[in-house]
Design an enzyme around this catalytic site. Structure first.
Site, PDB file in Angstrom:
ATOM      1  N   GLU A 121       4.394 -20.916 -13.712  1.00 49.49           N
ATOM      2  CA  GLU A 121       4.410 -22.192 -12.967  1.00 49.49           C
ATOM      3  C   GLU A 121       5.499 -23.117 -13.521  1.00 49.49           C
ATOM      4  OE1 GLU A 121      -0.069 -22.953 -11.499  1.00 49.49           O
ATOM      5  OE2 GLU A 121       0.101 -22.429 -13.629  1.00 49.49           O
TER       6      GLU A 121
ATOM      7  N   GLU B  43      -4.501 -15.607 -13.639  1.00 50.53           N
ATOM      8  CA  GLU B  43      -5.629 -16.524 -13.811  1.00 50.53           C
ATOM      9  C   GLU B  43      -6.962 -15.946 -13.324  1.00 50.53           C
ATOM     10  OE1 GLU B  43      -2.025 -19.273 -13.734  1.00 50.53           O
ATOM     11  OE2 GLU B  43      -2.625 -17.414 -12.770  1.00 50.53           O
TER      12      GLU B  43
END
Ligand code: T1G
Length: 704
Positions: A110, A130
């Site tokens: 990210e 995740e």
């Protein structure tokens, strides 16, 4: 500045290096330090471009999972908000080039996507894992990734959680280039080129990779179906699809708000608690008091005695890890059979696209076959995987003890026999250890490392290092019958048989277990392993002490030749391949044996089935802790997660008990004790922890 980010100048380019070992995780301090370093570089007139990279072995492997663990249990203090930092990166007037090596995972990817350009070393791996922690990307990843690679690829990456290679990332548009030489030099050169451009692309503004509205519903529906299929019972993968839908349908900032709400919905969930616990538990098992962290005994060559199913699987696991393997058996036909099975398994991997023919050639090239024991003398490690018989194993260890070189590790793959008795035969118990692999050994991640009374700490360290080298999880356990895994598995299996004697059916029991999240039901597992395996164990170890209830049916099935899948009949019938089908003949047999034994037949509820099976694991687990056969509850959980198909989203049997509350668990076990007798006597440790309002996690913390 806290010191987790350093700035170095290469003329007019500032290199911001994140240095937060071991994996440059993005904690509060790193986010603050990076923000400060960026501000300084932005304000420095001598700087025309910025490169961000990681120090050490990797870029950034994600947000700090320790902080996410706190968040899962309600402590918001450690979780950084990266929005401001990412906005400043993206809005920078100077080009920001992200230089990726090792792994760029989760918050690390990210961060990279908030830069204007991304370059990577050829071996870099990029991903949004995740979901493996019960989470979704929470730092705008579900909004930026689809804008860079399209919705389909973003769905694949966020649902599977699997990283992709730098090459795939380039093809997908996630990175702009692969640097073959020195990464820093390559990135700086790229940044300098870009400094001349008047403006720089902001991922947030991109919509060109987003699909037309008409095609989106089908894509999302397929994504949800995939999530439900590959992650049964898991919430986060489905929630990730919702977040990606927002990216494709809403402006960036709105989409980020949707992501943020969805992230916090899963961040505090029981599944996130369990999966984050499992992440750290799997790493904690490698830390054993009194055992050196790294082994000083390098293992390059392995001699495996026994070319059967287990020996062949272990040989593949070693060859896959780059080790040279000498496979030994008594006759050429046995060797040929073993090698043929190995070749068949590799062909299957090629057919599934997991390996290339060249990969297989390399691995087979590392495996040699021998009908004599000569290779033992030069091997760094000898693994005995012969027939499960004490006399056979002692004869082998007598010879190996004589022939193996000083310092060689002598391991046995026994699953039930006494390690000390085997070690005694070798005359060098310090070098002897149990390496209990699970079938198929080239696939199953678990290795129970069985420490004998005489096993030296250095031998344990070598075994732990070997397990990591084989990409397996090594868990150190004590030398007692069934070690840890099977010690819990046997009463669990017999409890299931008692349940069907009382009125449940094998199919009902297995459905309850798979609904609970188990990879397979216990009757299907018994049929897969072969009923004769447990039958042999029962000959040496009767299930329960004399006078207690004994299972009635399994022995009869064996006498009938119903040994499971391999005889196309066991608890189930296997008319078509491996699909278990309920068999009326077995149901009739169970009913008649139960009636003959005076067992009252009744309707058994799913809840009773689930409780009697899972709580058997918990109660026996507590006993294994009392006996110090298992050192930590986390060890038991890791064994069940990596070797027995226990659902990771429940954290393991001991963690499950903690989540449920030990008071309720203890109450339920006492109920079963009153109704079913001695085998359900509550473990004193469990009773004590329940009384004290404590948990197995606290028990472990006190022993850390
Ligand atoms: N945070 C904190 N510690 C970490 C960590 C992390 N992200 N990753 C690894 N460690 C520790 C680990 O506990 C161990 O510690 C040591 O580093 C070495 O790890 C906002 C929400 C990177 C592939 O899921 O997959 O970002 O035991 O033994 O085998 O959207 O670690 O030595 O004390 O595993 O070489 C997403 C998790 C987080 C990646 C290296 N990231 N890490 O494997 O070493 S969520 C991940 C890994 C997130 C954002 C979201 C692997 C690895 P210790 P190791 P390895």
């Amino acid at each position: 500045m806290g010191g987790t980010v350093s700035t170095q100048h290469s003329y007019d380019v500032a290199i911001l290096r994140i240095d937060n070992p071991p994996v440059n995780a993005l904690g509060l301090e790193v986010v603050d330090d990076l923000g400060a370093a960026l501000a300084a570089a932005s304000d420095d007139p001598a700087v025309r471009a910025i490169v961000v990279m990681g120090a050490g072995r990797t870029f950034v492997a994600g947000a700090d999972i320790k902080a996410l663990e706190g968040l899962a249990w309600g402590d918001m203090s450690g979780a950084p908000d990266m929005h401001d930092l990412f906005q400043r990166l993206e809005d920078s007037r100077k080009p920001v080039v992200m230089a990726l090596h090792g792994t760029a995972l989760g918050g690390g990817l990210e961060l990279a996507m908030a830069g204007h350009y991304r370059v990577a070393s050829a071996d870099a791996r990029l991903g949004q894992p995740e979901v493996n922690l019960g989470l979704i990307p929470g730092a705008e990843g579900t909004q930026r990734l689809p804008r860079l690679v399209g919705v389909q690829k973003a769905l694949d990456m966020c649902i599977s959680g699997r990283p992709i290679s730098a090459r795939d990332a380039l093809d997908a548009g996630l990175i702009d280039g692969i640097i073959e030489g020195d990464l820093a030099d390559g990135a700086v050169a790229r940044a300098r080129e870009l400094a001349a451009s008047p403006s720089h692309p902001r991922t947030r503004d991109r919509r060109d990779r987003l699909p037309p509205a008409a095609t989106l519903p089908a894509m999302l529906e397929a994504g949800r179906a995939l999530a439900a299929k590959v992650h049964r019972h898991r919430d986060a993968p489905l929630v990730a699809v919702d977040a990606i839908e927002a990216a494709a349908t809403l402006p960036f900032d709105q989409g980020c708000r949707v992501e943020r709400d969805l992230f916090f919905r899963v961040a505090g969930s029981d599944q996130a608690k369990a999966l984050i616990y499992a992440f750290f538990a799997e790493r904690a098992v490698a830390k054993v008091p009194g055992v050196p962290k790294d082994s000083s005994a390098p293992i390059a060559s392995v001699a495996i005695i026994g070319a059967g199913t287990m020996g062949g699987g272990i040989a593949m696991a070693c060859a896959n890890a780059g080790l040279h393997v000498a496979l030994i058996d008594t006759t050429q036909p046995l060797l040929d059979q073993g090698l043929a099975t190995i070749a068949r398994n590799y062909d299957a991997s090629v057919a599934r696209g997991r390996l290339t023919a060249a990969d297989v050639g390399e691995r087979l090239g590392r495996i040699s076959a021998h009908s004599g024991s000569e290779p033992v003398a030069s091997a760094d490690l000898v693994i005995e995987a012969a027939f499960e018989d004490m006399a056979v194993k002692q004869a082998i260890f007598t010879r190996v003890g004589r022939e193996a070189k000083p310092g060689a590790i002598l391991a046995t793959n026994t699953s039930t026999l006494d390690i000390d008795a085997i070690a005694a035969a070798s005359g060098r118990p310090a070098d002897v250890i149990g390496l209990h692999f699970f079938s198929p050994a080239h696939v199953m991640r678990l290795v129970e490392i069985v420490r004998g009374a005489g096993t030296a700490p250095a031998t344990v360290a070598a075994a732990l290092t070997l397990a990591k080298r084989l990409s397996k999880v090594g868990v150190v356990v004590g030398n007692a019958f069934g070690f840890v895994g099977n010690r819990l598995m046997l009463p669990y299996m017999y409890e299931a048989q008692f349940l069907v004697e009382e009125g449940a059916t094998p199919a009902q029991v297995d459905r309850v277990l798979t609904d609970f999240g188990m990879a397979m039901g216990i009757f299907a597992v018994d049929d897969l392993a072969g009923l004769d395996v447990a039958w042999r164990v029962r000959q040496a170890h009767p299930p329960f002490p004399p006078g207690q209830r004994q299972p009635l049916v399994a022995d009869v099935l064996c006498e009938m030749g119903r040994l499971g899948q391999k005889t196309k009949a066991g608890w189930y019938r296997y008319a078509a391949g491996r699909t278990p089908e309920p068999d009326a003949e077995v149901l009739t047999l169970i009913e008649s044996r139960a009636r003959d034994a005076g067992i009252e037949r009744r309707t058994v509820t799913d809840e009773e089935i689930s409780d009697r099976l899972i709580l058997t694991l918990v109660n026996e687990g507590a006993r294994a802790l009392e006996d110090a056969v298992a050192r930590r509850a986390a060890d038991i959980d890791v064994i069940y997660l990596t070797g027995y198909g226990f659902p990771a989203f429940r954290g393991g049997p001991m963690f499950y008990a903690d989540q449920r509350g030990l008071n309720d668990v203890s109450r339920r076990i006492r109920e079963f004790h009153a109704r079913h007798g001695a085998r359900w006597r509550p473990a004193p440790l469990l009773e004590r922890l329940a009384r004290e309002g404590s948990t197995f996690r606290e028990f472990d913390a006190q022993r850390a």
